[in-house]
Design a protein around this motif. Structure first.
Motif, PDB file in Angstrom:
ATOM      1  N   TYR A  70       0.926  -1.317   0.048  1.00  0.00           N
ATOM      2  CA  TYR A  70      -0.106   0.031   0.019  1.00  0.00           C
ATOM      3  C   TYR A  70       0.803   1.401   0.213  1.00  0.00           C
ATOM      4  O   TYR A  70       0.654   2.121  -0.806  1.00  0.00           O
ATOM      5  CB  TYR A  70      -0.860  -0.186   0.971  1.00  0.00           C
ATOM      6  CG  TYR A  70      -1.959   1.229   1.299  1.00  0.00           C
ATOM      7  CD1 TYR A  70      -3.118   1.021   0.741  1.00  0.00           C
ATOM      8  CD2 TYR A  70      -1.623   2.438   2.072  1.00  0.00           C
ATOM      9  CE1 TYR A  70      -3.920   2.283   0.513  1.00  0.00           C
ATOM     10  CE2 TYR A  70      -2.352   3.555   1.853  1.00  0.00           C
ATOM     11  CZ  TYR A  70      -3.452   3.425   1.315  1.00  0.00           C
ATOM     12  OH  TYR A  70      -4.530   4.415   1.323  1.00  0.00           O
ATOM     13  N   ASN A  71       1.784   1.327   0.976  1.00  0.00           N
ATOM     14  CA  ASN A  71       2.729   2.510   0.994  1.00  0.00           C
ATOM     15  C   ASN A  71       3.545   2.677  -0.506  1.00  0.00           C
ATOM     16  O   ASN A  71       3.946   3.785  -0.603  1.00  0.00           O
ATOM     17  CB  ASN A  71       3.781   2.187   2.258  1.00  0.00           C
ATOM     18  CG  ASN A  71       3.080   2.722   3.368  1.00  0.00           C
ATOM     19  OD1 ASN A  71       2.349   3.910   3.496  1.00  0.00           O
ATOM     20  ND2 ASN A  71       2.679   1.871   4.352  1.00  0.00           N
ATOM     21  N   ILE A  72       3.935   1.523  -0.988  1.00  0.00           N
ATOM     22  CA  ILE A  72       4.717   1.751  -2.275  1.00  0.00           C
ATOM     23  C   ILE A  72       3.832   2.328  -3.416  1.00  0.00           C
ATOM     24  O   ILE A  72       4.159   3.338  -4.004  1.00  0.00           O
ATOM     25  CB  ILE A  72       5.280   0.470  -2.619  1.00  0.00           C
ATOM     26  CG1 ILE A  72       6.344  -0.121  -1.733  1.00  0.00           C
ATOM     27  CG2 ILE A  72       5.799   0.154  -4.134  1.00  0.00           C
ATOM     28  CD1 ILE A  72       6.899  -1.658  -2.030  1.00  0.00           C
ATOM     29  N   ALA A  73       2.519   1.844  -3.163  1.00  0.00           N
ATOM     30  CA  ALA A  73       1.597   2.304  -4.136  1.00  0.00           C
ATOM     31  C   ALA A  73       1.231   3.908  -4.053  1.00  0.00           C
ATOM     32  O   ALA A  73       1.326   4.576  -4.923  1.00  0.00           O
ATOM     33  CB  ALA A  73       0.198   1.930  -4.063  1.00  0.00           C
ATOM     34  N   LEU A  82       1.836   6.442 -12.095  1.00  0.00           N
ATOM     35  CA  LEU A  82       0.441   5.630 -11.700  1.00  0.00           C
ATOM     36  C   LEU A  82       0.399   4.640 -12.163  1.00  0.00           C
ATOM     37  O   LEU A  82      -0.348   3.591 -11.555  1.00  0.00           O
ATOM     38  CB  LEU A  82      -0.656   6.933 -12.595  1.00  0.00           C
ATOM     39  CG  LEU A  82      -0.544   8.207 -12.370  1.00  0.00           C
ATOM     40  CD1 LEU A  82      -1.582   8.809 -12.978  1.00  0.00           C
ATOM     41  CD2 LEU A  82      -0.687   8.375 -10.750  1.00  0.00           C
ATOM     42  N   ASP A  83       0.898   4.081 -13.281  1.00  0.00           N
ATOM     43  CA  ASP A  83       1.019   2.447 -13.678  1.00  0.00           C
ATOM     44  C   ASP A  83       1.610   1.713 -12.268  1.00  0.00           C
ATOM     45  O   ASP A  83       1.191   0.642 -12.107  1.00  0.00           O
ATOM     46  CB  ASP A  83       1.822   2.339 -14.861  1.00  0.00           C
ATOM     47  CG  ASP A  83       1.061   2.922 -15.999  1.00  0.00           C
ATOM     48  OD1 ASP A  83      -0.228   3.009 -15.907  1.00  0.00           O
ATOM     49  OD2 ASP A  83       1.550   3.151 -17.173  1.00  0.00           O
ATOM     50  N   LEU A  89      -1.014  -1.298  -5.726  1.00  0.00           N
ATOM     51  CA  LEU A  89      -2.290  -1.287  -5.244  1.00  0.00           C
ATOM     52  C   LEU A  89      -2.909  -2.782  -5.286  1.00  0.00           C
ATOM     53  O   LEU A  89      -3.521  -3.214  -4.626  1.00  0.00           O
ATOM     54  CB  LEU A  89      -3.149  -0.056  -5.612  1.00  0.00           C
ATOM     55  CG  LEU A  89      -4.546  -0.082  -5.114  1.00  0.00           C
ATOM     56  CD1 LEU A  89      -4.425   0.361  -3.618  1.00  0.00           C
ATOM     57  CD2 LEU A  89      -5.339   1.359  -5.749  1.00  0.00           C
ATOM     58  N   GLU A  90      -2.875  -3.214  -6.510  1.00  0.00           N
ATOM     59  CA  GLU A  90      -3.496  -4.685  -6.887  1.00  0.00           C
ATOM     60  C   GLU A  90      -2.894  -5.640  -6.190  1.00  0.00           C
ATOM     61  O   GLU A  90      -3.715  -6.583  -5.551  1.00  0.00           O
ATOM     62  CB  GLU A  90      -3.376  -4.791  -8.327  1.00  0.00           C
ATOM     63  CG  GLU A  90      -4.244  -4.202  -9.383  1.00  0.00           C
ATOM     64  CD  GLU A  90      -5.620  -4.353  -8.975  1.00  0.00           C
ATOM     65  OE1 GLU A  90      -6.045  -5.602  -8.783  1.00  0.00           O
ATOM     66  OE2 GLU A  90      -6.411  -3.488  -8.979  1.00  0.00           O
ATOM     67  N   LEU A  91      -1.570  -5.445  -5.694  1.00  0.00           N
ATOM     68  CA  LEU A  91      -0.827  -6.445  -4.735  1.00  0.00           C
ATOM     69  C   LEU A  91      -1.445  -6.376  -3.398  1.00  0.00           C
ATOM     70  O   LEU A  91      -1.805  -7.450  -2.837  1.00  0.00           O
ATOM     71  CB  LEU A  91       0.721  -6.244  -4.833  1.00  0.00           C
ATOM     72  CG  LEU A  91       1.283  -6.724  -6.125  1.00  0.00           C
ATOM     73  CD1 LEU A  91       2.923  -6.327  -6.158  1.00  0.00           C
ATOM     74  CD2 LEU A  91       1.360  -8.182  -6.555  1.00  0.00           C
ATOM     75  N   ALA A  92      -1.708  -5.119  -2.809  1.00  0.00           N
ATOM     76  CA  ALA A  92      -2.248  -5.116  -1.467  1.00  0.00           C
ATOM     77  C   ALA A  92      -3.600  -5.327  -1.615  1.00  0.00           C
ATOM     78  O   ALA A  92      -4.256  -6.080  -0.695  1.00  0.00           O
ATOM     79  CB  ALA A  92      -2.215  -3.176  -1.235  1.00  0.00           C
ATOM     80  N   LYS A  93      -4.463  -5.108  -2.705  1.00  0.00           N
ATOM     81  CA  LYS A  93      -5.786  -5.575  -2.694  1.00  0.00           C
ATOM     82  C   LYS A  93      -5.893  -7.108  -2.549  1.00  0.00           C
ATOM     83  O   LYS A  93      -7.028  -7.736  -2.167  1.00  0.00           O
ATOM     84  CB  LYS A  93      -6.342  -5.098  -3.840  1.00  0.00           C
ATOM     85  CG  LYS A  93      -7.790  -5.252  -4.226  1.00  0.00           C
ATOM     86  CD  LYS A  93      -8.514  -4.729  -5.402  1.00  0.00           C
ATOM     87  CE  LYS A  93      -9.940  -5.009  -5.756  1.00  0.00           C
ATOM     88  NZ  LYS A  93     -10.632  -4.641  -6.714  1.00  0.00           N
ATOM     89  N   GLU A 100      -9.685   1.770   2.306  1.00  0.00           N
ATOM     90  CA  GLU A 100      -8.215   2.511   1.740  1.00  0.00           C
ATOM     91  C   GLU A 100      -8.018   2.069   0.320  1.00  0.00           C
ATOM     92  O   GLU A 100      -7.594   3.059  -0.287  1.00  0.00           O
ATOM     93  CB  GLU A 100      -7.302   1.721   2.842  1.00  0.00           C
ATOM     94  CG  GLU A 100      -7.106   2.436   4.198  1.00  0.00           C
ATOM     95  CD  GLU A 100      -5.713   2.058   4.719  1.00  0.00           C
ATOM     96  OE1 GLU A 100      -5.469   1.012   4.652  1.00  0.00           O
ATOM     97  OE2 GLU A 100      -5.344   2.753   5.764  1.00  0.00           O
ATOM     98  N   ILE A 101      -8.207   0.805   0.085  1.00  0.00           N
ATOM     99  CA  ILE A 101      -7.820   0.482  -1.379  1.00  0.00           C
ATOM    100  C   ILE A 101      -8.735   1.336  -2.299  1.00  0.00           C
ATOM    101  O   ILE A 101      -8.248   1.886  -3.156  1.00  0.00           O
ATOM    102  CB  ILE A 101      -7.819  -0.882  -1.570  1.00  0.00           C
ATOM    103  CG1 ILE A 101      -6.873  -1.846  -0.768  1.00  0.00           C
ATOM    104  CG2 ILE A 101      -7.802  -1.299  -2.878  1.00  0.00           C
ATOM    105  CD1 ILE A 101      -5.449  -1.568  -1.172  1.00  0.00           C
ATOM    106  N   ALA A 102      -9.936   1.171  -2.240  1.00  0.00           N
ATOM    107  CA  ALA A 102     -10.889   1.806  -2.968  1.00  0.00           C
ATOM    108  C   ALA A 102     -10.750   3.455  -3.224  1.00  0.00           C
ATOM    109  O   ALA A 102     -10.716   3.775  -4.197  1.00  0.00           O
ATOM    110  CB  ALA A 102     -12.683   1.578  -2.193  1.00  0.00           C
TER     111      ALA A 102
END
Length: 125
Positions: A70-73, A82-83, A89-93, A100-102
């Motif tokens: 999440y923090n890397i995202a 952004l990519d 973000l997908e890895l965190a999700k 938070e993800i949404a």
């Protein structure tokens, strides 16, 4: 503890504290997460990502991995990568699909659509 000073001084102090934490517990990811957040607060993207990756190498729980991804995202988002932000973000999700993800996904889409920096900082500590 209460840390006094301007934002930059506080972030520098947090870098110092995180490095001390790493020295006392080099096998735990927490110090590296703290270091990454402190570097991100200073705008040192490369150093922040490197610290988060070092924490990821030591992460043993899904919660630690979630926080790091999440923090890397967020760091990539705040650097307008952004990519990369979306990929992390997908890895965190995949670990924990939270509000938070949404919200961060919405921030990425907003940044893409408006070609502007996100409207708020999002790091998780």
């Amino acid at each position: 503890p209460l840390i006094l000073g301007n934002e930059k001084e506080i972030s520098r102090r947090k870098v110092w504290e995180a490095k001390n934490y790493i020295q006392s517990a080099p096998g735990l990811p927490g110090g590296y997460i703290d270091l990454g957040v402190a570097y991100a607060d200073l705008g040192k993207t490369t150093e922040a990502i490197d610290a988060f990756r070092a924490g990821l190498e030591r992460a043993q729980t899904d919660n630690d991995k979630y926080i790091i991804y999440y923090n890397i995202a967020v760091t990539h988002l705040n650097s307008n990568n952004l990519d990369n932000a979306e990929a992390y973000l997908e890895l965190a999700k995949d670990i924990n699909d939270t509000e938070e993800i949404a919200e961060l996904y919405t921030n990425i889409q907003h940044a893409r659509a408006t070609n502007t920096k996100p409207f708020k900082e999002n790091t998780t500590r």
